[in-house]
Write an enzyme that holds these catalytic residues in place. Structure first.
Site, PDB file in Angstrom:
ATOM      1  N   HIS A  64      64.499  32.996  81.931  1.00 23.42           N
ATOM      2  CA  HIS A  64      63.660  33.006  83.141  1.00 23.42           C
ATOM      3  C   HIS A  64      62.758  34.253  83.180  1.00 23.42           C
ATOM      4  O   HIS A  64      62.612  34.942  82.173  1.00 23.42           O
ATOM      5  CB  HIS A  64      64.547  32.853  84.383  1.00 23.42           C
ATOM      6  CG  HIS A  64      65.601  31.800  84.202  1.00 23.42           C
ATOM      7  ND1 HIS A  64      65.329  30.450  84.258  1.00 23.42           N
ATOM      8  CD2 HIS A  64      66.925  31.898  83.882  1.00 23.42           C
ATOM      9  CE1 HIS A  64      66.442  29.768  84.006  1.00 23.42           C
ATOM     10  NE2 HIS A  64      67.423  30.619  83.771  1.00 23.42           N
ATOM     11  N   GLU A 101      69.253  35.786  88.621  1.00 25.93           N
ATOM     12  CA  GLU A 101      69.589  35.586  87.207  1.00 25.93           C
ATOM     13  C   GLU A 101      68.574  36.274  86.290  1.00 25.93           C
ATOM     14  O   GLU A 101      68.947  36.871  85.286  1.00 25.93           O
ATOM     15  CB  GLU A 101      69.655  34.089  86.885  1.00 25.93           C
ATOM     16  CG  GLU A 101      70.047  33.819  85.433  1.00 25.93           C
ATOM     17  CD  GLU A 101      69.943  32.354  85.039  1.00 25.93           C
ATOM     18  OE1 GLU A 101      69.663  31.508  85.912  1.00 25.93           O
ATOM     19  OE2 GLU A 101      70.127  32.062  83.836  1.00 25.93           O
ATOM     20  N   GLU A 234      75.956  31.416  78.704  1.00 27.45           N
ATOM     21  CA  GLU A 234      76.005  31.445  80.172  1.00 27.45           C
ATOM     22  C   GLU A 234      77.135  32.424  80.482  1.00 27.45           C
ATOM     23  O   GLU A 234      78.313  32.108  80.342  1.00 27.45           O
ATOM     24  CB  GLU A 234      76.312  30.056  80.750  1.00 27.45           C
ATOM     25  CG  GLU A 234      75.249  28.992  80.465  1.00 27.45           C
ATOM     26  CD  GLU A 234      74.016  29.097  81.370  1.00 27.45           C
ATOM     27  OE1 GLU A 234      73.961  30.014  82.218  1.00 27.45           O
ATOM     28  OE2 GLU A 234      73.107  28.260  81.220  1.00 27.45           O
TER      29      GLU A 234
HETATM   30 ZN    ZN Z   1      69.370  30.320  83.170  1.00 32.23          ZN
END
Ligand code: ZN
Length: 270
Positions: A64, A101, A234
């Protein structure tokens, strides 16, 4: 508390300059969306550890970007990912109290790049700041291909239901005509990073995705379009209070970077 402080100090000393400065201050690499920087290691410092990663080209992809939310029309543009289409990029998730995030992935990636470079690797990031938008997932994959990188890692944190917790590695599934050649090495890379992360951070295997924290997928452009060994991590679930508390800690993020560095070393040694 005292134990934590001592541990943090030890980590900082061990990593020389790796601690501090992780509070989201913009890097000196500039604003806007300049092309990715080549961050080749300069051999400096008498206390440098053995250069176990010398000659290795590693792409770190911080998931991102901080400006994605303000550039919806650009990041929502559909791009081809081999077996379908997907948005160019996404905004990512956040903890319930607003730690984003993109900030987490940026901070971890900077710390990781520093540690990998200290071991002799040539490290490239797919973005140069946490204020621009993108790049598109197609470009995030293309950078590793252009560089003929030895390995690539996309850093993320998940946004699942509150009771879901733990980390997992997303491994590629072969998409005919695209990434088939890199799947075996990616699986090996994924296992090395999983083991090192599990041991180094103490974060549990995901209780909601994959088997033993390994989750093969073929719906991610970053994996489908990569010709070089690549996986996603993750690091935890930002919507889970326990995982979120860890991810908000700079001390933890340094442990994440240190453990992933060890995972790369294991991968290249095997
Ligand atoms: Zn992500």
């Amino acid at each position: 508390m005292r134990i934590h402080s001592a541990a943090a100090l030890a980590l900082c000393l061990g990593a020389l300059t790796a601690c501090g400065g992780g509070g989201g201050a913009p890097s000196a690499e500039g604003a806007g969306v300049p092309p990715p920087t080549s961050e080749q290691t300069a051999a400096t410092g008498a206390r440098k550890p053995a250069a176990s990663l010398r000659g290795k080209v590693i792409v770190i992809d911080p998931g991102h970007n901080g400006g994605n939310g303000d550039n919806a029309s650009k990041i929502n543009k559909q791009v081809r990912i081999g077996n379908g289409s997907k948005a160019c990029d996404t905004t990512g998730t956040a903890t319930n109290d607003g730690y984003n995030e993109h900030a987490f992935t940026w901070d971890v990636s900077k710390r990781l790049a520093k540690l990998l470079k200290a071991k002799g690797a040539e490290v490239h990031l797919t973005r140069n700041n946490d204020t621009g938008w993108g790049p598109c997932i197609t470009e995030r994959a293309a950078l590793g291909n252009r560089l003929k990188a030895d390995a690539a890692l996309s850093v993320h944190a998940d946004g699942a239901s509150a009771s879901a917790h733990g980390f997992h590695i997303i491994q590629p599934i072969a998409v005919k005509g695209y990434n088939a050649g890199m799947v075996p090495d990616s699986q090996r890379l994924g296992r090395a990073l999983r083991d090192a992360y599990h041991e180094g951070t103490g974060v549990a295997y995901s209780n909601y995705r994959g088997k033993k924290a390994l989750d093969p997928r073929d719906d991610l452009g970053g994996l489908n379009l990569s010709k070089v060994p690549k996986v996603f991590i993750e690091c935890g679930n930002m919507r889970n209070p326990g995982d979120a508390a860890k991810m908000k800690s700079a001390e933890f993020r340094q442990r994440v970077a240190a453990s992933l560095t060890e995972g790369f070393e294991v991968y290249f040694q095997s």
